[in-house]
Design an enzyme around this catalytic site. Structure first.
Site: not given
Length: 610
Positions: A175, A20, A22
């Site tokens: 969800k 991950e 950013f």
């Protein structure tokens, strides 16, 4: 390729992993992140995920970065997408751009909860929770078949919800029932808690892949901040292990790698978990070392050793910010031009002190780090104040006058409150050494938000000033940052012109885009540095125009969010909005680090400030 298809097809001897990232807050940081991702792609992650700034604040950079990793790096990419505080139409725009760039995976997130009595950012009423985004995509003929959708889960409970574990699992099931294909979890450091949680999730009938979030500890101070921000519970044994080594960053880094390995081995041993997601914070060395120790890395050991050898050396970091530790991710400009410079993928990082990549794998690497770093702005990438309206009013009260604000900042200096909107942690021991000077400035209405004392060769293991590996010495120039009116800025400029040309540099900026400084356009002031055995001089705290202006934007956005906690037309909101429009952020550096009182003497005139 859709992530669930890749997971189903994964037949390696070891679990899969994703990385991950950013979007950095500067173009230079983004360019260097592209190079970093190119190197890390050789470790064969099955996917890369790219985060999305609060309210779409990093829309352009997020979409450009995700498009680059999908197309140019040929790695399946998961685009994070938040739905609250988004202007109408932005969700549709993002989904269309993602589709056009071949992205097939979306992590649907709620994002920042509504703040205050009225939002100062327009909201699309269709989206209030992550499930709304899942439902919208699944019901859309334009998007439903295109995207594999992931959602977030919180093994230790959602930090913003007062719901028991059973209720949280019900939210998660809703969800999944709405159409989610996979789950990515919040960080955790207690493997036993996670394993008990996943058993309960499976017992509820949730069968989609669950990918746990893993973040190796980088430094002690950043770890404390992280667990507070995310509401993470840490086993007492981990805190006990860290206590005796908390001042040795290299040992903490090594411990973080070992702990990540232990957690991963424990949660994957049962076969319940088939892979993990590494929250890299745009750093690379810890991830490489964890994968190496797990023996999960594809390719030969020689390939891995080459990767690690080319990565920055011993890990060090700037001393934690004094009375400011807030640096949320908040970039807003397009990254298209930065990503167009693909030639950087083939270039080795420079070796000079000002651009040595050895200083780029540190944490925190916020506004005090090198703005060229891929991790610049990582310290608080989630954005926002991270506090609810009720918490804010309880902690900071209801200031109605400038005197009230001065009192609030003084209460923080006197440890009567533990936070301000500009600092989520109590005043540091380092700041306590210059407390009388900070009190003097704040009493005059110069609201200090960051500072550090001058230090001339303290031991790297010093309880207050030390950082980096043992056996070294650290140095600091004194500096201070504060908010003042424009007439005070003019007084400061006159003082510098008369008495401080040789030793004093400053930056001053307001919310309207005006910036004043006596620092050369390309000047870079190293204000914290260290010398350690077997290493080049490490310049870990650098104040220059690019990083100051990036922080300036963030600082004034904090005033805006704080104001939004109070009703329109109220005395509190009018005061805070007025401060945002009228005050200037000023940063002053004194270069004579040999004299502890040099900065404070300069700011005094006959015993009173200026």
């Amino acid at each position: 390729m859709k992530l669930t298809d890749k997971i189903a097809a994964h037949n390696s001897t070891h679990p899969f992993y994703t990385f991950e990232f950013f979007p950095p807050r500067t173009d230079q940081g983004l360019e260097n992140l592209v190079s970093r991702i190119s190197r890390l792609s050789a470790l064969n992650p099955i996917a890369i995920s790219v985060t999305w700034g609060a309210g779409g604040s990093t829309k352009e950079r997020s979409l450009d970065l995700a498009g680059f990793t999908q197309s140019d790096c040929a790695i399946d990419t998961i685009l994070h997408l938040t739905c609250t505080n988004m202007v109408p139409g932005l969700v549709d725009d993002a989904l269309r751009v993602a589709k056009s760039r071949g992205i097939q995976n979306i992590l649907a997130l709620r994002g920042d909860p509504p703040r205050g009595e009225e939002q100062w950012t327009p909201i699309d009423p269709r989206f209030n929770h992550g499930i709304d985004l899942v439902t919208y995509i699944r019901s859309s003929t334009e998007f439903s078949s295109q995207f594999c959708i992931g959602v977030a889960a919180y093994p230790e409970g959602h930090p913003d919800r007062q719901t028991d574990e059973e209720g949280e699992i019900e939210f998660l099931k809703a969800k999944v029932d709405a159409g989610a294909d996979f789950i990515m979890t919040q960080l955790f450091y207690d493997a036993d808690v996670f394993l008990r949680w996943i058993e309960k999730v499976r017992a509820k009938g949730i069968s989609v892949p669950i990918i746990p979030g893993i973040m190796p500890i980088q430094t002690y101070s950043s770890f404390l901040r992280l667990i507070k921000l995310c509401g993470i519970r840490v086993p007492p044994s981990i805190m006990s292990d860290l206590e005796p080594i908390r001042h040795d960053d290299q040992l903490v880094k090594e411990y973080g790698v070992r702990l990540a390995v232990d957690i991963i081995q424990k949660i994957t041993a049962t076969g319940v978990v088939r892979g993990v997601n590494f929250c890299t914070l745009n750093l690379e060395k810890s991830v490489q070392l964890v994968l190496n120790n797990l023996q999960w890395v594809g390719g030969s050991p020689k390939t891995l050793n080459k990767l690690i050898a080319e990565t920055p050396g011993p890990i060090i970091h700037p001393h934690p910010d004094s009375d400011l530790v807030v640096t949320p991710e908040s970039a807003t400009t397009s990254a298209t031009n930065a990503l167009a410079s693909k030639q950087i993928l083939d270039n080795e990082p420079g070796r000079g002190e000002l651009n040595n990549a050895a200083t780029w794998d540190e944490f925190p690497n916020g506004r005090f780090g090198d703005y060229k770093s891929p991790a610049f702005g990582a310290q608080d990438q989630w954005g926002g104040l991270g506090i609810s309206r009720l918490e804010a009013v309880s902690e900071w009260g209801s200031p109605k006058t400038v005197v009230d604000l001065t009192e609030l900042f003084l209460r923080y200096l006197h440890s009567e409150i533990s936070t301000t909107p500009f600092s989520s942690l109590p005043l540091s021991p380092e700041s306590l050494t210059i407390l009388p000077h900070l009190e003097n400035l704040t009493t005059r209405g110069w609201w200090t938000v960051c500072s550090q004392p001058a230090v001339d060769g303290a031991s790297s293991t010093d309880e207050v000033f030390g950082w980096g590996p043992r056996g070294g010495y650290v140095f600091q120039k004194g500096f201070v940052e504060f908010f003042v009116e424009e007439d005070v800025v003019e007084e400061i400029e006159k003082k510098i012109e008369q008495d401080g040309k040789a030793y004093v540099h400053y930056f001053a900026a307001n919310v309207h885009g005006e910036c004043r400084s006596n620092v050369p356009e390309d000047g870079r002031n190293a204000v914290t540095w260290g010398m350690f055995p077997g290493q080049e001089i490490a310049q870990t705290t650098i104040i220059e125009r690019e990083s100051f202006l990036t922080w300036k934007d963030e600082a004034f956005s904090i005033w805006a969010e704080w104001a939004s906690f109070y009703p329109p037309g109220s005395s509190e909101r009018n005061l805070l909005e007025g401060v945002r429009k009228e005050r200037w952020l000023v940063s002053i550096i004194h270069h004579d680090y040999k004299r502890e009182d040099a900065l404070w003497t300069f700011l005094s005139d006959g015993g009173s400030v200026l």
